[in-house]
Design an enzyme around this catalytic site. Structure first.
Site, PDB file in Angstrom:
ATOM      1  N   LYS A  47      -0.937   5.120 -13.896  1.00  0.00           N
ATOM      2  CA  LYS A  47      -2.024   5.922 -14.353  1.00  0.00           C
ATOM      3  C   LYS A  47      -2.594   6.587 -13.124  1.00  0.00           C
ATOM      4  O   LYS A  47      -3.167   5.893 -12.307  1.00  0.00           O
ATOM      5  CB  LYS A  47      -3.102   5.037 -14.964  1.00  0.00           C
ATOM      6  CG  LYS A  47      -2.586   3.948 -15.871  1.00  0.00           C
ATOM      7  CD  LYS A  47      -3.741   3.027 -16.210  1.00  0.00           C
ATOM      8  CE  LYS A  47      -3.211   1.660 -16.398  1.00  0.00           C
ATOM      9  NZ  LYS A  47      -3.965   0.552 -16.051  1.00  0.00           N
ATOM     10  N   VAL A  71      -5.572  -7.357  -7.634  1.00  0.00           N
ATOM     11  CA  VAL A  71      -6.765  -6.634  -7.174  1.00  0.00           C
ATOM     12  C   VAL A  71      -6.831  -5.300  -7.920  1.00  0.00           C
ATOM     13  O   VAL A  71      -5.961  -4.446  -7.720  1.00  0.00           O
ATOM     14  CB  VAL A  71      -6.712  -6.384  -5.646  1.00  0.00           C
ATOM     15  CG1 VAL A  71      -7.928  -5.572  -5.197  1.00  0.00           C
ATOM     16  CG2 VAL A  71      -6.644  -7.699  -4.889  1.00  0.00           C
ATOM     17  N   ASP A 123       3.469   1.822 -11.632  1.00  0.00           N
ATOM     18  CA  ASP A 123       2.322   2.728 -11.639  1.00  0.00           C
ATOM     19  C   ASP A 123       2.646   3.985 -10.844  1.00  0.00           C
ATOM     20  O   ASP A 123       3.576   3.996 -10.035  1.00  0.00           O
ATOM     21  CB  ASP A 123       1.128   2.051 -10.969  1.00  0.00           C
ATOM     22  CG  ASP A 123       0.553   0.967 -11.850  1.00  0.00           C
ATOM     23  OD1 ASP A 123       0.785   1.006 -13.060  1.00  0.00           O
ATOM     24  OD2 ASP A 123      -0.125   0.085 -11.300  1.00  0.00           O
ATOM     25  N   PRO A 175       0.794  -1.225   0.000  1.00  0.00           N
ATOM     26  CA  PRO A 175       0.000   0.000   0.000  1.00  0.00           C
ATOM     27  C   PRO A 175       0.830   1.281   0.000  1.00  0.00           C
ATOM     28  O   PRO A 175       0.270   2.356  -0.190  1.00  0.00           O
ATOM     29  CB  PRO A 175      -0.787  -0.113   1.296  1.00  0.00           C
ATOM     30  CG  PRO A 175       0.076  -0.955   2.180  1.00  0.00           C
ATOM     31  CD  PRO A 175       0.763  -1.935   1.285  1.00  0.00           C
ATOM     32  N   GLY A 211      -0.343  -2.158  -3.997  1.00  0.00           N
ATOM     33  CA  GLY A 211      -1.162  -3.159  -3.312  1.00  0.00           C
ATOM     34  C   GLY A 211      -0.854  -4.554  -3.797  1.00  0.00           C
ATOM     35  O   GLY A 211       0.307  -4.952  -3.897  1.00  0.00           O
ATOM     36  N   ALA A 220      -4.722  -2.572  -0.495  1.00  0.00           N
ATOM     37  CA  ALA A 220      -5.070  -1.353   0.251  1.00  0.00           C
ATOM     38  C   ALA A 220      -6.113  -1.612   1.337  1.00  0.00           C
ATOM     39  O   ALA A 220      -6.043  -1.035   2.428  1.00  0.00           O
ATOM     40  CB  ALA A 220      -5.573  -0.288  -0.726  1.00  0.00           C
ATOM     41  N   MET A 274     -11.100   2.948  -5.366  1.00  0.00           N
ATOM     42  CA  MET A 274     -11.349   4.042  -6.317  1.00  0.00           C
ATOM     43  C   MET A 274     -12.749   4.626  -6.089  1.00  0.00           C
ATOM     44  O   MET A 274     -13.458   4.952  -7.031  1.00  0.00           O
ATOM     45  CB  MET A 274     -11.227   3.525  -7.772  1.00  0.00           C
ATOM     46  CG  MET A 274      -9.853   2.981  -8.076  1.00  0.00           C
ATOM     47  SD  MET A 274      -9.752   2.170  -9.688  1.00  0.00           S
ATOM     48  CE  MET A 274     -10.489   0.584  -9.355  1.00  0.00           C
TER      49      MET A 274
HETATM   50  N1  SAH Z   1      -3.906  -3.106  -6.650  1.00  0.00           N
HETATM   51  C1  SAH Z   1      -4.232  -2.094  -5.647  1.00  0.00           C
HETATM   52  C2  SAH Z   1      -5.458  -1.298  -6.002  1.00  0.00           C
HETATM   53  C3  SAH Z   1      -5.331  -0.449  -7.217  1.00  0.00           C
HETATM   54  S1  SAH Z   1      -6.752   0.528  -7.506  1.00  0.00           S
HETATM   55  C4  SAH Z   1      -4.368  -2.763  -4.295  1.00  0.00           C
HETATM   56  O1  SAH Z   1      -4.423  -3.990  -4.213  1.00  0.00           O
HETATM   57  O2  SAH Z   1      -4.412  -2.042  -3.294  1.00  0.00           O
HETATM   58  C5  SAH Z   1      -6.323   2.033  -6.751  1.00  0.00           C
HETATM   59  C6  SAH Z   1      -7.149   2.251  -5.527  1.00  0.00           C
HETATM   60  O3  SAH Z   1      -6.613   1.526  -4.438  1.00  0.00           O
HETATM   61  C7  SAH Z   1      -7.173   3.670  -5.033  1.00  0.00           C
HETATM   62  O4  SAH Z   1      -8.127   4.438  -5.718  1.00  0.00           O
HETATM   63  C8  SAH Z   1      -7.555   3.493  -3.593  1.00  0.00           C
HETATM   64  O5  SAH Z   1      -8.935   3.246  -3.445  1.00  0.00           O
HETATM   65  C9  SAH Z   1      -6.829   2.222  -3.242  1.00  0.00           C
HETATM   66  N2  SAH Z   1      -5.525   2.470  -2.593  1.00  0.00           N
HETATM   67  C10 SAH Z   1      -4.309   2.176  -3.056  1.00  0.00           C
HETATM   68  N3  SAH Z   1      -3.354   2.515  -2.164  1.00  0.00           N
HETATM   69  C11 SAH Z   1      -3.992   3.054  -1.113  1.00  0.00           C
HETATM   70  C12 SAH Z   1      -3.571   3.593   0.131  1.00  0.00           C
HETATM   71  N4  SAH Z   1      -2.285   3.646   0.470  1.00  0.00           N
HETATM   72  N5  SAH Z   1      -4.520   4.061   0.983  1.00  0.00           N
HETATM   73  C13 SAH Z   1      -5.821   4.004   0.658  1.00  0.00           C
HETATM   74  N6  SAH Z   1      -6.277   3.488  -0.505  1.00  0.00           N
HETATM   75  C14 SAH Z   1      -5.379   3.023  -1.375  1.00  0.00           C
END
Ligand code: SAH
Length: 481
Positions: free
Chosen positions: A276, A312, A254, A231, A308, A338, A389
């Site tokens: 992106k 996912v 990313d 995260p 993350g 996340a 998101m």
């Molecule tokens: N693959 C990532 C998600 C990518 S989509 C994962 O597994 O976490 C991107 C979304 O993930 C963001 O819009 C937000 O909702 C969430 N996100 C990613 N990093 C975050 C963080 N440090 N704190 C809160 N939300 C996070």
């Protein structure tokens, strides 16, 4: 030569005898021959003989076989996987065969095919590789001559080579794509340097030659690791992700992956940001797929770093498909998603005994259209919902869930920048959620968690979601006054 081969009366199989017992009844040369044959396996041997020859007694002592002396008794067969009747006495062999069959144990009687359930082949033993030659008792001498020819063909080190191959299988499956690449590797393994080194005598040299062959093949092919960066906090990176970053020739990442994580990569690795961030897509997904294929096509070790967990909301499915289509090997390394980081920051139990036992990962972006997505039904039945998101569609998410019947006082937790020093925690209810959308003070990524389990979180470090809306309203009033 006949068009179709004649049918076999005896079908060859390899029977497991490790940790099992095989009984041989007989005290002379026939029994000793069978004992020698069986001692090539890991079966434990019991030799039953009224008067064992000195050679047989010696053999038993040297090979750790159990020697039961005294007249034959049916009870000595009990528990055996196989029985050999080798007493040299026709009546006794018949008795042994009947006893074994009555006990349900396959039996072989030396030189008496009518008493046999199975025949023993001539063996070329290169354990774990084995060639067994059978003639259904028709021509034992022919079997021996075939055996001698095959013995000459197969190197004595073949077994060790096969054992070494077994140890390399996992790595080969990880590093080389299925199909031609792997087949060519194994062909070189069994005919090239590893085989030659094994023949000359050193297992270590053979292992080194095999490792070099594999790395050369893998390097020539390139390889992509789809790696979860977690995260944001560097120390939530997995050890495997860290190792791969250190071995990478190119890191494709990313926008959400923090600089500190990318900086853990090999110093002279190429670093390629591919977007992106919301609103500014620096590369399309198709361009990213092409980039991965082309980097790996140049023989590079590529780390595709995603925030993350890569599986996912990471569009990993499309990238893996492109790599498969291009015949490029890849692996996936999981990361802390996340939702998990946000829950940890909030000390929020995602499953809670007696309250909720399921969890939904979703995004607010599938709410367009008339039909209610399935996850809304799950939310109503008590699942914990993590919305990725979801900031820009917070009002829509809240409205849809409320309209579907979720109580407007259902608890909601929001975390911006989960796991990072800059994190902010907000709490409230479904009724407060729309306010999230209007806030311009949340610049980082935001995770929203909705459900009854949220009530179990620790609210001592979080701000009420509602106070922002209230604060803004009073600020406006002040301005107007
Ligand atoms: N693959 C990532 C998600 C990518 S989509 C994962 O597994 O976490 C991107 C979304 O993930 C963001 O819009 C937000 O909702 C969430 N996100 C990613 N990093 C975050 C963080 N440090 N704190 C809160 N939300 C996070």
């Amino acid at each position: 030569m006949p068009a179709t081969p004649a049918k076999l009366n005896a079908f060859p199989v390899f029977m497991r005898v490790d940790e099992r017992m095989v009984v041989i009844v007989g005290g002379a040369a026939e029994a000793l021959a069978k004992a020698r044959l069986l001692s090539q396996s890991r079966a434990s041997l019991r030799i039953v003989a009224d008067r064992p020859s000195p050679e047989l007694a010696d053999f038993a002592a040297v090979n750790g076989a159990e020697l039961v002396t005294g007249p034959y008794a049916r009870s000595s067969l009990e528990g055996a996987a196989l029985v050999f009747a080798a007493s040299g006495d026709e009546a006794l062999d018949r008795q042994i065969s009947e006893d074994a069959r009555a006990l349900g144990i396959p039996v072989n009687a030396v030189d008496r095919p009518e008493l046999c359930d199975f025949y023993t082949p001539a063996l070329v033993n290169r354990a774990p590789v084995c060639v067994a030659i059978g003639t259904e008792g028709a021509a034992p001498v022919l079997a021996q001559s075939i055996r001698a020819r095959i013995e000459q063909m197969l190197s004595p080190s073949l077994g060790s080579l096969a054992t070494l191959a077994a140890g390399f299988r996992g790595a080969v499956e990880r590093l080389l794509p299925k199909g031609g690449e792997r087949r060519r590797f194994w062909a070189d393994f069994f005919a090239g340097a590893p085989a030659r080194e094994m023949e000359v005598g050193s297992l270590e040299d053979a292992r080194a030659a095999a490792a070099e062959l594999l790395l050369r093949r893998a390097a020539a092919n390139g390889h992509v690791a789809l790696v979860g960066a977690g995260p944001g906090a560097e120390d939530l990176l997995t050890l495997r992700a860290h190792r791969l970053l250190n071995e990478a020739d190119a890191i494709v990442h990313d926008a959400l992956v923090p600089e500190a994580v990318i900086a853990m990569g090999r110093r002279d690795a190429e670093r390629l940001p591919v977007g992106k961030r919301k609103g500014c897509h620096s590369k399309s997904q198709a361009e990213i797929n092409d980039l991965l294929v082309s980097l790996a096509g140049q023989g590079k070790r590529v780390v595709r770093l995603k925030s993350g967990d890569p599986l996912v909301f990471g569009r990993a499915g499309e990238e893996m498909q492109a790599l498969r289509d291009a015949g490029i090997s890849y692996e996936v390394v999981p990361g802390v998603t996340a939702a998990f980081a946000a829950a940890a920051d909030f000390e929020l139990p995602l499953t809670l005994r007696g309250v909720t036992s399921s969890m939904v990962f979703t995004t607010g972006h599938d709410l367009k259209g008339e039909s209610l997505p399935d996850w809304a039904r799950l939310a109503i039945s008590g699942a914990t919902v993590a919305v990725y998101m979801g900031r820009s569609v917070a009002a829509e998410v809240a409205a849809r869930l409320t309209a579907a019947g979720l109580a407007s006082d259902t608890a909601v937790a929001v975390v911006e920048n989960a796991s990072l020093g800059t994190r902010r925690l907000l709490h409230g209810t479904l009724a407060d959620l729309p306010s999230l959308q209007q806030r311009d003070d949340l610049g980082g990524p935001v995770m929203t968690i909705i459900g009854d389990a949220v009530a179990g979180a620790n609210f001592t470090r979080s701000q009420p979601l509602a106070s922002y809306a209230a604060g803004r309203a009073s600020a406006r009033q002040e301005q107007q006054a």
